[in-house]
Design a protein around this motif. Structure first.
Motif, PDB file in Angstrom:
ATOM      1  N   LYS A  60      -2.122 -20.801  14.600  1.00  0.00           N
ATOM      2  CA  LYS A  60      -2.967 -20.897  13.408  1.00  0.00           C
ATOM      3  C   LYS A  60      -2.863 -19.841  12.463  1.00  0.00           C
ATOM      4  O   LYS A  60      -3.123 -20.079  11.267  1.00  0.00           O
ATOM      5  N   ALA A  61      -2.646 -18.462  12.922  1.00  0.00           N
ATOM      6  CA  ALA A  61      -2.589 -17.407  11.683  1.00  0.00           C
ATOM      7  C   ALA A  61      -1.469 -17.485  10.954  1.00  0.00           C
ATOM      8  O   ALA A  61      -1.380 -17.406   9.976  1.00  0.00           O
ATOM      9  N   ILE A  62      -0.104 -17.846  11.677  1.00  0.00           N
ATOM     10  CA  ILE A  62       1.051 -18.027  10.974  1.00  0.00           C
ATOM     11  C   ILE A  62       0.899 -19.118  10.148  1.00  0.00           C
ATOM     12  O   ILE A  62       1.420 -18.887   8.869  1.00  0.00           O
ATOM     13  N   SER A  63       0.534 -20.395  10.660  1.00  0.00           N
ATOM     14  CA  SER A  63       0.506 -21.536   9.424  1.00  0.00           C
ATOM     15  C   SER A  63      -0.462 -21.296   8.404  1.00  0.00           C
ATOM     16  O   SER A  63      -0.229 -21.612   7.181  1.00  0.00           O
ATOM     17  N   GLY A  64      -1.462 -20.812   8.626  1.00  0.00           N
ATOM     18  CA  GLY A  64      -2.427 -20.082   7.457  1.00  0.00           C
ATOM     19  C   GLY A  64      -1.974 -19.354   6.699  1.00  0.00           C
ATOM     20  O   GLY A  64      -2.032 -19.443   5.316  1.00  0.00           O
ATOM     21  N   LEU A  65      -1.300 -18.266   6.973  1.00  0.00           N
ATOM     22  CA  LEU A  65      -0.682 -17.037   6.272  1.00  0.00           C
ATOM     23  C   LEU A  65       0.345 -17.801   5.200  1.00  0.00           C
ATOM     24  O   LEU A  65       0.696 -17.510   4.056  1.00  0.00           O
ATOM     25  N   LEU A  66       1.454 -18.821   5.915  1.00  0.00           N
ATOM     26  CA  LEU A  66       2.516 -19.318   5.112  1.00  0.00           C
ATOM     27  C   LEU A  66       2.016 -20.119   3.919  1.00  0.00           C
ATOM     28  O   LEU A  66       2.472 -20.035   2.926  1.00  0.00           O
ATOM     29  N   LEU A  67       0.909 -21.001   4.421  1.00  0.00           N
ATOM     30  CA  LEU A  67       0.410 -22.057   3.274  1.00  0.00           C
ATOM     31  C   LEU A  67      -0.259 -21.319   2.111  1.00  0.00           C
ATOM     32  O   LEU A  67       0.034 -21.533   1.026  1.00  0.00           O
ATOM     33  N   LEU A  68      -0.921 -20.174   2.393  1.00  0.00           N
ATOM     34  CA  LEU A  68      -1.596 -19.086   1.544  1.00  0.00           C
ATOM     35  C   LEU A  68      -0.595 -18.503   0.617  1.00  0.00           C
ATOM     36  O   LEU A  68      -0.797 -18.592  -0.735  1.00  0.00           O
ATOM     37  N   LEU A  69       0.208 -17.818   1.121  1.00  0.00           N
ATOM     38  CA  LEU A  69       1.555 -17.384   0.257  1.00  0.00           C
ATOM     39  C   LEU A  69       2.223 -18.376  -0.653  1.00  0.00           C
ATOM     40  O   LEU A  69       2.311 -18.119  -1.917  1.00  0.00           O
ATOM     41  N   LEU A  70       2.845 -19.444  -0.026  1.00  0.00           N
ATOM     42  CA  LEU A  70       3.491 -20.596  -0.755  1.00  0.00           C
ATOM     43  C   LEU A  70       2.482 -21.255  -1.909  1.00  0.00           C
ATOM     44  O   LEU A  70       3.007 -21.021  -3.067  1.00  0.00           O
ATOM     45  N   LYS A  71       1.251 -21.152  -1.601  1.00  0.00           N
ATOM     46  CA  LYS A  71       0.222 -21.863  -2.759  1.00  0.00           C
ATOM     47  C   LYS A  71      -0.018 -20.848  -3.791  1.00  0.00           C
ATOM     48  O   LYS A  71       0.035 -20.895  -5.175  1.00  0.00           O
ATOM     49  N   HIS A  72      -0.078 -19.439  -3.324  1.00  0.00           N
ATOM     50  CA  HIS A  72      -0.531 -18.459  -4.435  1.00  0.00           C
ATOM     51  C   HIS A  72       0.870 -17.922  -5.140  1.00  0.00           C
ATOM     52  O   HIS A  72       0.696 -18.001  -6.361  1.00  0.00           O
ATOM     53  N   PHE A  73       1.773 -18.039  -4.482  1.00  0.00           N
ATOM     54  CA  PHE A  73       3.034 -17.626  -5.266  1.00  0.00           C
ATOM     55  C   PHE A  73       3.388 -18.739  -6.302  1.00  0.00           C
ATOM     56  O   PHE A  73       4.203 -18.651  -7.452  1.00  0.00           O
ATOM     57  N   LYS A  74       3.240 -20.168  -6.061  1.00  0.00           N
ATOM     58  CA  LYS A  74       3.358 -21.126  -6.640  1.00  0.00           C
ATOM     59  C   LYS A  74       2.656 -21.125  -8.198  1.00  0.00           C
ATOM     60  O   LYS A  74       3.126 -21.472  -9.158  1.00  0.00           O
ATOM     61  N   LEU A  75       1.391 -21.003  -7.684  1.00  0.00           N
ATOM     62  CA  LEU A  75       0.668 -20.755  -9.107  1.00  0.00           C
ATOM     63  C   LEU A  75       0.794 -19.503  -9.598  1.00  0.00           C
ATOM     64  O   LEU A  75       0.910 -19.520 -11.288  1.00  0.00           O
ATOM     65  N   ASN A  76       1.318 -18.420  -9.451  1.00  0.00           N
ATOM     66  CA  ASN A  76       1.542 -17.288 -10.050  1.00  0.00           C
ATOM     67  C   ASN A  76       2.960 -17.378 -10.823  1.00  0.00           C
ATOM     68  O   ASN A  76       2.676 -17.168 -12.157  1.00  0.00           O
ATOM     69  N   HIS A  77       3.966 -18.098 -10.129  1.00  0.00           N
ATOM     70  CA  HIS A  77       5.331 -18.524 -10.897  1.00  0.00           C
ATOM     71  C   HIS A  77       5.935 -19.240 -10.048  1.00  0.00           C
ATOM     72  O   HIS A  77       6.144 -18.869  -8.763  1.00  0.00           O
ATOM     73  N   ILE A  78       6.391 -20.178 -10.555  1.00  0.00           N
ATOM     74  CA  ILE A  78       7.463 -21.503  -9.564  1.00  0.00           C
ATOM     75  C   ILE A  78       8.520 -20.588  -8.895  1.00  0.00           C
ATOM     76  O   ILE A  78       8.724 -21.113  -7.891  1.00  0.00           O
ATOM     77  N   TYR A  79       9.417 -19.820  -9.558  1.00  0.00           N
ATOM     78  CA  TYR A  79      10.409 -19.109  -9.012  1.00  0.00           C
ATOM     79  C   TYR A  79      10.009 -18.089  -7.747  1.00  0.00           C
ATOM     80  O   TYR A  79      10.776 -17.896  -7.143  1.00  0.00           O
TER      81      TYR A  79
END
Length: 606
Positions: free
Chosen positions: A343-362
């Protein structure tokens, strides 16, 4: 502390002095969490380093479950949850001149009914026994899933607040009525169709080549020589045209690469995701590999091996159990321990991917590529290659040992009966939360990436995903159907013919892309020989972005970097001298300077 600060109720009246103090204290605490500790790294990077050290074997004593939970909650508090991210996404789109999003994915999923999975012969026999749909679960649990926060049945290690509420009426499994929907809702598709700029360009190029005989590059308005139905088709496409923030950012990167002097990069906004990415950049591949190693070790399908990572070091007792009761308790605790890690790893990875995508696609693409390189796609498929219905129905909790029952009042006697009874909820929302997160991660890694979609086909994900459709949760089914939709064109006509019920579910629940012939298999972009080139081109763009923005030389080659010709600047530089030179400085001065006679006239003439 982190979870209480994140979830505490500030109060409805923001003008109240107490509410103002709580808001101010929360903001100060968030600022402290992103400040450097023990050097130059913030707390989140320090926790990432602990994860990598644990996986490398240099620190096997770390309580990894608690480290992962703290890391996840720190990122959740400092960057914000997924609902906060959706609000911020609209603000960022407006700042780039793009319209706000007209639909909220969470609102649509709340009103979406789960589909009945395709039935086999065995399923038809089992179907005679009535089953309870996941639709009857908590409404609050779905909200928690959306926010990437706690599942409604809180883990005792997550925070004490959930334990304090365990005796309340909210913790019992209510059966809320189905949301009221218009009478015509069953005739309408849940999503508004979208069209990419690339789809419009391809449509105009093909029709011009067919009817006129030549192409007109970068012209999306001229329709001379085209028949009236084509005019109407272009109008429909333009009405549904959707320009994503990623496309704007990629176009801007291309302009900077072509004209680095005339169109330089503007000042980068110092957002929390930007600071976190900058701090993680040097070791981000190692962080992703370590997280996936832990996810593999905690997966229910993984077999115990002597050489694997020992994630149970803080669970297993010094002496193994000697009674049946102790063995049952330890088995439940071990399974629960693994579920919390997933649960912790899946929630962490999803948060990182979504926040990084909003900040910059690369930033998102750099993280995604390293997840793909670390075999994240087959790992997630391996996770789902199990009896997923049994996994979401698992009851690896003992209410008699939860807080506050275990410390307040009279403690009930622990027996085999109350251990086997488990939780009173019909389903384990913790595991449903993990499954949805992993499906969303898999969607983000493979969306619009033909080479990665082919990995889904090569690893035979279609039957695995079809079995997961038995879990009748609308959001979980939505992301499964998305993964099936993107690979149907590669599965062949016979597969589509034999799975018409699944094809109908895709049509009813997944967003339509006008011009996308996913149901027919006539894909113009899917050229297998270009798959490797696609990943290499993406990697080149990401490396150019990271070098320009985060390297000390600004991304320029050494021969083209600016030279400091200012005398005052050069004389003001601080030069570190070696200890040997400092110790022998006077001797050097006497031998090299005072002992030699210099003809300064000759020096000046040179």
């Amino acid at each position: 502390m982190v979870e209480t600060s994140r979830t505490c109720d500030i109060g409805r009246d923001a003008s109240d002095p107490l509410s103002q103090k709580l808001i101010e204290a929360r903001e100060i605490f968030k600022d402290e969490l992103v400040q450097p500790v023990f050097g130059e790294d913030p707390l989140s990077v320090l926790l990432f380093t602990m994860v990598t050290r644990f996986c490398s074997g240099s620190a096997p004593q770390y309580p990894m479950k608690k480290v992962l939970l703290l890391l996840w909650k720190v990122v959740l508090l400092t960057l914000g949850g997924l609902r906060d991210l959706e609000c911020r996404k609209n603000d960022v789109r407006e700042s780039h001149g793009l319209p706000r999003l007209s639909e909220d994915m969470y609102t649509v999923c709340e009103t979406m009914r789960p589909a009945s999975p395709p039935a086999s012969a065995a399923d038809l026999i089992e179907h005679q026994v009535p089953r309870r749909s996941l639709r009857a679960g908590k409404r609050s649990s779905l909200d928690d899933t959306f926010d990437a926060g706690l599942s409604p049945r809180g883990d005792e290690d997550d925070d004490l607040m959930d334990g304090l509420k365990s005796n309340s009426d909210e913790d019992s499994p209510p059966t809320p009525p189905r949301p009221a929907t218009p009478t015509v809702s069953h005739r309408m598709l849940p999503w508004k169709p979208k069209v990419r700029q690339k789809d419009l360009e391809n449509f105009l190029d093909n029709t011009r080549q067919k009817f006129v005989g030549f192409e007109v590059k970068n012209d999306h308005n001229s329709l001379a020589g085209l028949p009236q139905p084509i005019h109407e088709g272009v109008k429909v496409l333009k009405n549904h045209l959707f320009i994503s923030l990623s496309e704007v950012q990629i176009k801007r990167e291309e302009e900077i690469a072509k004209n680095p002097l005339s169109k330089p990069e503007t000042e980068v906004e110092n957002t929390p995701p930007e600071r976190l990415y900058h701090a993680m950049l040097s070791n981000l591949p190692q962080y992703m590999i370590a997280l996936l190693k832990l996810l593999l070790a905690a997966a229910p399908t993984s077999k115990a091996k002597t050489e694997s990572i020992n994630i149970l070091c803080d669970v297993l007792p010094d002496e193994m159990p000697t009674t049946v009761l102790q063995s049952m308790k330890l088995g439940i605790d071990v399974n629960r321990h693994k579920e919390i890690i997933v649960k912790a790893i899946s929630g962490l990875l999803l948060l990182l991917l979504k926040h990084f995508k909003l900040n910059h696609i690369y930033q998102f693409e750099f993280t995604s590529q390293h997840l793909v390189f670390a075999n994240c796609i087959p790992l997630v498929l391996k996770f789902f290659n199990q009896d997923i219905v049994a996994y979401v129905n698992a009851k690896n909790s003992i209410p008699a040992l939860d807080f506050p029952e275990n410390v307040l009042g009279e403690q009930p006697e622990l027996t085999a009966e109350n251990i086997e009874s488990g939780d009173s909820q019909p389903h384990c929302w913790r595991n449903i939360f993990s499954c949805i997160n992993l499906l969303r991660i898999l969607n983000k890694l493979t969306k619009w990436k033909h080479s990665r979609t082919m990995m889904l086909v090569v690893f035979k994900s279609a039957p695995i995903l079809k079995r997961a459709l038995k879990v009748r949760h609308p959001m979980m089914q939505l992301y499964i159907l998305k993964l099936l939709k993107m690979q149907t064109k590669y599965l062949g006509r016979q597969w589509r013919k034999s799975n018409m019920k699944t094809m109908s579910a895709i049509y009813q629940k997944v967003r339509h892309r006008l011009g996308d012939d996913w149901a027919y298999g006539n894909d113009m972009d899917a050229r297998p020989w270009d798959f490797q080139a696609e990943e290499c081109a993406l990697r080149a763009c990401v490396d150019r972005f990271n070098t320009r923005r985060y390297s000390s030389g600004g991304g320029l080659e050494p021969d083209f970097r600016p030279v400091d010709n200012n005398v005052l600047s050069l004389l003001g530089q601080k030069i570190e001298l070696s200890p040997e030179f400092t110790h022998n400085y006077e001797r050097w001065l006497h031998m090299e300077v005072f002992s030699h006679q210099l003809d300064w006239d000759q020096v000046m003439m040179r």
